[in-house]
Design a protein around this motif. Structure first.
Motif, PDB file in Angstrom:
ATOM      1  N   VAL A  81       0.321  -6.718   0.392  1.00 43.97           N
ATOM      2  CA  VAL A  81       0.313  -5.571  -0.515  1.00 43.97           C
ATOM      3  C   VAL A  81       0.055  -4.288   0.276  1.00 43.97           C
ATOM      4  O   VAL A  81       0.730  -3.266   0.071  1.00 43.97           O
ATOM      5  CB  VAL A  81      -0.744  -5.760  -1.624  1.00 43.97           C
ATOM      6  CG1 VAL A  81      -0.968  -4.482  -2.405  1.00 43.97           C
ATOM      7  CG2 VAL A  81      -0.338  -6.898  -2.559  1.00 43.97           C
ATOM      8  N   ILE A  82      -0.904  -4.324   1.186  1.00 46.13           N
ATOM      9  CA  ILE A  82      -1.217  -3.150   2.001  1.00 46.13           C
ATOM     10  C   ILE A  82      -0.033  -2.779   2.883  1.00 46.13           C
ATOM     11  O   ILE A  82       0.321  -1.599   3.020  1.00 46.13           O
ATOM     12  CB  ILE A  82      -2.485  -3.403   2.839  1.00 46.13           C
ATOM     13  CG1 ILE A  82      -3.697  -3.498   1.912  1.00 46.13           C
ATOM     14  CG2 ILE A  82      -2.691  -2.314   3.885  1.00 46.13           C
ATOM     15  CD1 ILE A  82      -4.952  -3.987   2.587  1.00 46.13           C
TER      16      ILE A  82
ATOM     17  N   GLU B  49       6.061   1.968   2.096  1.00 43.24           N
ATOM     18  CA  GLU B  49       6.596   2.859   1.069  1.00 43.24           C
ATOM     19  C   GLU B  49       6.068   4.293   1.208  1.00 43.24           C
ATOM     20  O   GLU B  49       6.747   5.236   0.839  1.00 43.24           O
ATOM     21  CB  GLU B  49       6.250   2.318  -0.323  1.00 43.24           C
ATOM     22  CG  GLU B  49       6.991   1.037  -0.669  1.00 43.24           C
ATOM     23  CD  GLU B  49       6.518   0.418  -1.973  1.00 43.24           C
ATOM     24  OE1 GLU B  49       5.567   0.946  -2.596  1.00 43.24           O
ATOM     25  OE2 GLU B  49       7.097  -0.608  -2.375  1.00 43.24           O
ATOM     26  N   HIS B  50       4.882   4.450   1.739  1.00 41.69           N
ATOM     27  CA  HIS B  50       4.240   5.764   1.866  1.00 41.69           C
ATOM     28  C   HIS B  50       3.686   5.944   3.284  1.00 41.69           C
ATOM     29  O   HIS B  50       2.467   5.913   3.487  1.00 41.69           O
ATOM     30  CB  HIS B  50       3.112   5.917   0.840  1.00 41.69           C
ATOM     31  CG  HIS B  50       3.521   5.627  -0.555  1.00 41.69           C
ATOM     32  ND1 HIS B  50       4.283   6.506  -1.286  1.00 41.69           N
ATOM     33  CD2 HIS B  50       3.289   4.555  -1.359  1.00 41.69           C
ATOM     34  CE1 HIS B  50       4.487   5.995  -2.483  1.00 41.69           C
ATOM     35  NE2 HIS B  50       3.905   4.801  -2.552  1.00 41.69           N
TER      36      HIS B  50
ATOM     37  N   LYS C 193       3.128  -3.423   2.341  1.00 37.40           N
ATOM     38  CA  LYS C 193       4.189  -2.878   1.487  1.00 37.40           C
ATOM     39  C   LYS C 193       3.894  -1.424   1.123  1.00 37.40           C
ATOM     40  O   LYS C 193       4.785  -0.560   1.183  1.00 37.40           O
ATOM     41  CB  LYS C 193       4.328  -3.721   0.215  1.00 37.40           C
ATOM     42  CG  LYS C 193       5.425  -3.267  -0.707  1.00 37.40           C
ATOM     43  CD  LYS C 193       5.479  -4.153  -1.943  1.00 37.40           C
ATOM     44  CE  LYS C 193       6.514  -3.622  -2.919  1.00 37.40           C
ATOM     45  NZ  LYS C 193       6.510  -4.348  -4.183  1.00 37.40           N
ATOM     46  N   THR C 194       2.665  -1.129   0.762  1.00 42.63           N
ATOM     47  CA  THR C 194       2.272   0.239   0.422  1.00 42.63           C
ATOM     48  C   THR C 194       2.428   1.166   1.613  1.00 42.63           C
ATOM     49  O   THR C 194       2.908   2.296   1.479  1.00 42.63           O
ATOM     50  CB  THR C 194       0.814   0.255  -0.079  1.00 42.63           C
ATOM     51  OG1 THR C 194       0.686  -0.637  -1.176  1.00 42.63           O
ATOM     52  CG2 THR C 194       0.395   1.644  -0.502  1.00 42.63           C
TER      53      THR C 194
END
Length: 112
Positions: free
Chosen positions: A69-70, A76-77, A72-73
């Protein structure tokens, strides 16, 4: 006839021999106890390691999911991830510098 000095020498030799035997027995007892303490410590450490390994293996899937999750975040950013990284590096640097200053102050005070 045996002189008085000869009798005291024999007595001293007997006492030294008896003390030597007693010291050897004490050394053996201490050695046995030390071995037992070592075994107990080793068993306790092994139990702690087994417990930690079990807990870690149970938590590993959750850790992997959170890291995905980290990741992926961060993908994305990227600008936000870079900013957060710089903030963390700055916090760590300030903590290290403040600790170093406290240590140097304490050292200089004790030198006075």
């Amino acid at each position: 006839m045996v002189s008085f000095s000869t009798l005291s020498d024999i007595d001293l030799e007997k006492q030294v021999a008896a003390l030597s035997r007693e010291l050897a027995a004490l050394r053996k007892a201490v050695s046995r106890r030390g071995g037992a303490y070592y075994e107990d410590g080793r068993d306790t450490a092994s139990d702690y390691y087994s417990d930690l390994a079990e807990r870690f293996s149970e938590a590993l899937p959750v850790i992997r999911r959170q890291s995905r999750v980290i990741e992926k975040t961060a993908r994305e950013h990227p600008a936000t991830a870079a900013a957060v990284g710089l903030v963390v590096v700055g916090l760590v640097a300030s903590l290290l510098l403040s600790r170093q200053q406290k240590t140097s102050r304490a050292t200089s005070r004790s030198a006075r």
